[in-house]
Every structure is written in C-alpha cells, then in structure tokens.
Design an enzyme around this catalytic site. Structure first.
Site, PDB file in Angstrom:
ATOM      1  CG  HIS A  19      -1.833   1.123   1.366  1.00 21.01           C
ATOM      2  ND1 HIS A  19      -3.165   1.034   1.067  1.00 21.01           N
ATOM      3  CD2 HIS A  19      -1.634   2.402   1.771  1.00 21.01           C
ATOM      4  CE1 HIS A  19      -3.746   2.203   1.272  1.00 21.01           C
ATOM      5  NE2 HIS A  19      -2.840   3.059   1.710  1.00 21.01           N
ATOM      6  CD  GLU A  20       1.276   3.698   3.688  1.00 22.15           C
ATOM      7  OE1 GLU A  20       1.479   4.726   3.001  1.00 22.15           O
ATOM      8  OE2 GLU A  20       0.250   3.542   4.375  1.00 22.15           O
ATOM      9  CG  HIS A  31       0.225   6.207  -0.705  1.00 18.40           C
ATOM     10  ND1 HIS A  31      -0.814   6.822  -1.360  1.00 18.40           N
ATOM     11  CD2 HIS A  31      -0.321   5.603   0.384  1.00 18.40           C
ATOM     12  CE1 HIS A  31      -1.938   6.583  -0.696  1.00 18.40           C
ATOM     13  NE2 HIS A  31      -1.657   5.857   0.364  1.00 18.40           N
ATOM     14  CG  HIS A  33       0.597   8.516  -7.180  1.00 21.25           C
ATOM     15  ND1 HIS A  33      -0.681   8.636  -6.653  1.00 21.25           N
ATOM     16  CD2 HIS A  33       0.613   9.334  -8.259  1.00 21.25           C
ATOM     17  CE1 HIS A  33      -1.382   9.462  -7.399  1.00 21.25           C
ATOM     18  NE2 HIS A  33      -0.617   9.908  -8.373  1.00 21.25           N
TER      19      HIS A  33
END
Length: 598
Positions: free
Chosen positions: A389-390, A393, A396
C-alpha cells in the site's frame, strides 16, 4: 511476558529511513530554516506589482516554486524526525517553528490571490502573450480564478492566514495526546501471560486466535479512551468548528463543499458513495453472518471482527519475505515500475519497525529527494499489504515529482489512495494465483474480504460519521461525548447488522481515528479502493495498453483535475459503477469463502 518495544537507538540503521538524504545534520536544516525566515519579506516585495507587470508575475511564480522546494525539504525533515520519536522535544520544536513560519509566509502572501483575481481576462491573456514562460502556470492561475467567489479581500486573506496555526491546533493536540501521552494496560491471554498494548501492537493482538486476549486488548484500549472521552470530544468538536469557520468565511454552503472544492471533486461523488454502500448493505450482513458461523460462537462481538476464521494456519511473514512477494506481485506493471520499488527497498526509503514513541500506523511522504515510508512492521499478512500500500503511494509520488514541474507535482488526495490500493489488489491476485492449498486460499480470501469490510464499508461509515458531525455542528448542535458515542453506535448498528453484538466500548472508536482531523479525507479510501479494484482488473486482463494508461495517471500529479486523470486511466468516479462493481465482487468472494469452508 511478550517482547517489549525497543528504543529508537536499538533499531539497526538498515531498518531506518535515510533521513540524511534530505539534510545530513540538524545544523544543515537550521541553515535552510534561517534562509526560509526571509521568504515572507521576499514575497512582500511583490505586493502591488502582480496585477500590473507580467514580468513580475512570472518572476513571482518562479520564486514561489523555488521557495516551495526549500519549505518541502524543511517540513519533511522535521516531521519525519518528529515521527521517529514523538517524545523528542527538539523535533516538536522544529515542527512548531515551521508551523509559525508557514503562517508568517501565508500572511505575507495574502495579497497574491486578490491581485491575480483583480486582473481582467483581456489583460491576463496579454500577460500570457508577453511572457511565454507563463503558459506553464495557466492551469494554476485558472484554478485560482475559478474560485473567485470564495477568495476574500487582501486584509481578510491575511486574517485567514493568521488563523492557520490556531485552526491546526486540534490535530496537533490529538497527535500529542494519542501518540505521545496515551498508555494502555497490558492485555492478558488465556494462560495469564501479559502482552503490551500499543497503537502498533493492537491490531496484531486483535488478529490473535486467543479470544480472551482479543477481549482483554479491546477493553484495555477502549477503557483508556473512555477515561478521556470528554477531552476527546472537546478536541474533535474544536476540529469541526474550525472547518465550519473556514467554510463560512470563504462563503461556501458548508464544510463538505469547501473541502471537496479544493480538490475539484463534485459533492455528489461523496454522497453517491454513501448511497451506493447503503444500497449494498446486504453483502456486509451476509459476511458478518458467515463470520459468526465460521468462528462457531453463540455471540459475535466487536473484538471478533479481526479474528482469523480459518483455523490451524500460521502465517508469519518476515519483512524480507514481504519485500520479495510484493516485488513479484508487481510483474504485470512492467520492469520500469518494479525498478522504482526496488530502488526504494535498496536505498532506505522505509522506516520498518516500531520503536518506543514512534508515530503509530503507516504513511508515505513524497519528499523531493525521494519518498519516505513509515511502517510498524509486525511479520503479519496485514503488514505485508501495508508495505504494498505505502509503496504504491511512494511510487505515485516518485513518478509525479519526476514527470511534473514543481507547480503540478503534488497530486490531490482524491487520487492518492488509488495507487496504494491497486498495489494491494495486485498482491492479493498474485498470492491467490500462486496458492494451491485450499486452506491457505480461504485464509487469503478472508483477508481480501476484510479489505472490503475495513476499506469500503468501514471508511464509508467513517465518512458518514464525519459528514453528520459537521452537519450537526453547522446546525448549532453540541458535539458532546455522549452525542458522539450515540451517533457512532447507531452507525455501527446500521453497517454491521443484527448478527453482531456492538460492545459499548466500540462507541468510543471515533476518539482514536486520526483521519477525522484531515478534513473529509476518509471517503477517499473507499472511492480509491473501488477505482483500484477496477484498475487492477483492467491491468491483469488487458495488459500493456492499460499499464501505459495507468503509468500516465501516476505521472500526472495535478496537471488535470482528479476526475479527468482517473477517466484517462479508464475509471469514471462520477458514476456509482466502480463502487457497485467492487461490492459485487465482495459478494462473489463471500460465496467462494462459504464454499471453501464447507
């Protein structure tokens, strides 16, 4: 007695993020801070010139970019150091000084927006022709001018800027109270052993197969919050009042409209999410009923919601294994994407383990040198998915910073959760594909079901709670502890149905959710999850063309509005279809789980 949480100094260097990549020392930070103290004066020097001189306007915009780079480095260093150990007063002071500096700079720049708004359309077009370099800033300027009805006079803008430190106080108070001050009694397992309860250990304890331990940890955590319920209510009520003040001062109908307008997201998207989830509550009720059946309990309690419903399977995932499996799962994204992931792993973008005083939870911060990822890894499947998940980020942020100029590099929150959740979905699909054991497959499906419960349903419930408390405050109702607990209880009953006991301790859950201080943030987990499910299915089914579209989305920063960016990747969030389709998949997974567990 369970293993105690180590001190920061006892964590190996390779498991800490490379904070020195921003500044090698605190002294180097202080040097840049001293330079930044002159920014307010620099900004003030442009007053009265932006609306009359195109060259000065362009010069200011470039100067603003340069200042942004320095200020981002300052805040990233100070905040990351503060989060390493929230008890360290030195870094609390750094953050506090920066907050005051931001207020000063914001006050000094209060004239900027009114001056830009005072330029008529004909003159603005002349400015663009006179200064070709200004074309880069056209979208930025258009965004300012679009919100003309909500921009105040120079004097009023200065007052609004001066309130910045004050309106940020509820979040600061909550963070200090929640992360630095609160301590919880040890939990006791069925054999009488003690287990330390912290923000980082709580969820792993709730995943325990020992029901007595889960119940003890549940009561330990919420018992402490119950003891501070009036303080917690006062802090949250203050946050809501700050949002109401800002919305009314800027002439918005309400705080929801004010929050979403900043991200260029229609209010209907927020409300449609809640309506779509309400229309599909039957899937959640079916899942709760199945969970009760598979756990074999007469009564399902709130502390049973995280318990594994697949027995006799031990899943321990050390960080080394988690890194490799996440890397493998990203193969459909192509080697360029995976190379960024590997760079982050090899070059210490990540702060891996919990230490005393460390900020709880997990996040990614998109610093200019490279992203920084905070984890509190616990060798669980949940921690593996948190890594995926992180790092979603982080990648991105990396791609946006690499492909966009400073003015458009910072993507808005609405699209932020898409990249992170898409990574999670790809990881789940990979694990299911590479798993032949029936019981392990059931275990993974249960985890996937929990992602739907905790992200699509639970975050939507949070969003509804946040909307309701803001509406209540705007209507003049008091947000006392009893009022908040009653509302929260009603929502839990609505979202979970009649096959679970909503223990009174859960009424206090609102008091421990940091996202209620983020100004209508939580709904974006649910919309992001829905968009990510749609995107991951396209990537797996359609391959290279879809990956190219998706990388374009990740590289877009805020160069377009978020709805348009997502449409470019193939998802229309103005429709309820992504939410409805995701919940339909949730229903199908429930059916498969039921079949596997017969």
């Amino acid at each position: 007695m369970s293993e105690r949480i180590p001190q920061r100094k006892d964590i190996p260097a390779e498991d800490k993020w490379a904070i020195e990549d921003i500044y090698p020392t605190d002294e180097a930070w202080e040097q840049d801070f001293a330079k930044a103290k002159g920014f307010a004066e620099i900004v003030s020097g442009y007053k009265g010139q932006l609306c009359t001189d195109s060259a000065k306007l362009l010069e200011y915009l470039k100067t603003d970019d340069d200042m942004t780079v320095v200020l981002e480095s300052l805040i990233n260093y100070a905040q990351r150091k503060n989060d390493e150990d929230t008890r360290e007063s030195k870094y609390q002071d750094m953050v506090s000084r920066l907050e005051m500096l931001f207020v000063e700079i914001s006050g000094a720049s209060a004239f900027v927006t009114p001056e830009i708004l005072s330029i008529d359309d004909e003159t603005m077009e002349r400015f663009f022709k006179e200064q070709p370099g200004m074309e880069l800033y056209r979208l930025c300027i258009d965004r300012v001018r679009r919100r003309k009805a909500h921009i105040l006079s120079e004097a009023e803008e200065r007052i609004m800027a001066l309130t910045g430190e004050m309106t940020g106080s509820p979040d600061t108070i909550f963070s200090m109270f929640n992360d630095a001050d609160l301590k919880f009694p040890d939990a006791t397992d069925k054999d009488g052993n003690k287990h330390q309860v912290t923000h980082g250990s709580y969820i792993p304890l709730m995943h325990s197969t020992d029901r007595e331990l889960r119940k003890s940890a549940f009561e330990s955590l919420y018992g402490v919050y119950e003891g501070f319920k009036n303080t917690s209510a006062a802090v949250l009520a203050s946050q809501v009042k700050c949002l109401t003040f800002r919305a009314r001062a800027r002439k918005y109908d309400n705080s929801l409209q004010a929050a979403l307008d900043g991200n260029e997201v229609p209010v209907e998207v927020y409300k449609q999410l809640i309506e779509a989830v309400h229309e599909n509550m039957h899937y959640m009720y079916k899942y709760v009923k199945l969970r009760k059946k598979l756990l074999g309990v007469d009564e399902l309690h709130a502390y049973d919601l995280y318990a594994p419903i697949v027995s006799d399977i031990e899943v321990k995932i050390p960080f080394e294994q988690a890194k490799q499996e996440v890397y493998d799962s990203l193969a459909p994204m192509g080697e360029d994407y995976r190379a960024i992931f590997k760079e982050g792993i090899d070059n210490r973008w990540i702060d891996v383990y919990e230490n005393e005083g460390k900020r709880s939870g997990a996040y990614s911060a998109g610093a200019r040198v490279h992203p920084y990822v905070l984890l509190n890894h616990k060798d669980t499947l949940d921690s593996e998915f948190t890594l995926a998940h992180e790092m979603g980020h982080a990648i991105h942020s990396y791609l946006s910073n690499k492909n966009q100029p400073v003015v458009y590099a910072d993507y808005v929150i609405f699209v932020a959760e898409v990249a992170s959740t898409c990574n999670e979905s790809l990881l789940m699909q990979h694990l299911l594909k590479t798993t032949t054991d029936k019981k392990r497959r059931a275990y993974l499906i249960n985890y996937f079901l929990e992602q739907f419960r905790t992200t699509l349903y639970r975050q939507t419930m949070f969003a509804e709670f946040e909307l309701k408390i803001n509406e209540m405050s705007e209507n003049g109702e008091s947000l006392t502890a009893d009022v908040l607990c009653e509302l929260y209880r009603k929502l839990n009953l609505l979202y979970y149905g009649e096959d679970i006991i909503i223990d009174h301790e859960l009424d206090m859950e609102w008091a421990r959710i940091p996202h209620f201080y983020y100004n209508y943030y939580v709904y974006q987990y649910a919309t992001g999850f829905s968009a990510a499910i749609a995107l991951s299915q396209r990537i797996l089914n359609e391959g290279v063309p879809t990956v190219k579209d998706y990388i374009g989305f990740l590289s877009g920063g805020c160069s377009k509005d978020p709805i348009s960016l997502l449409k470019g990747a193939g998802v229309d969030m103005t429709s309820t279809k992504p939410v409805t389709d995701a919940l339909k998949l949730f229903g199908e997974l429930i059916d498969e789980m039921e079949e596997l567990m017969k």
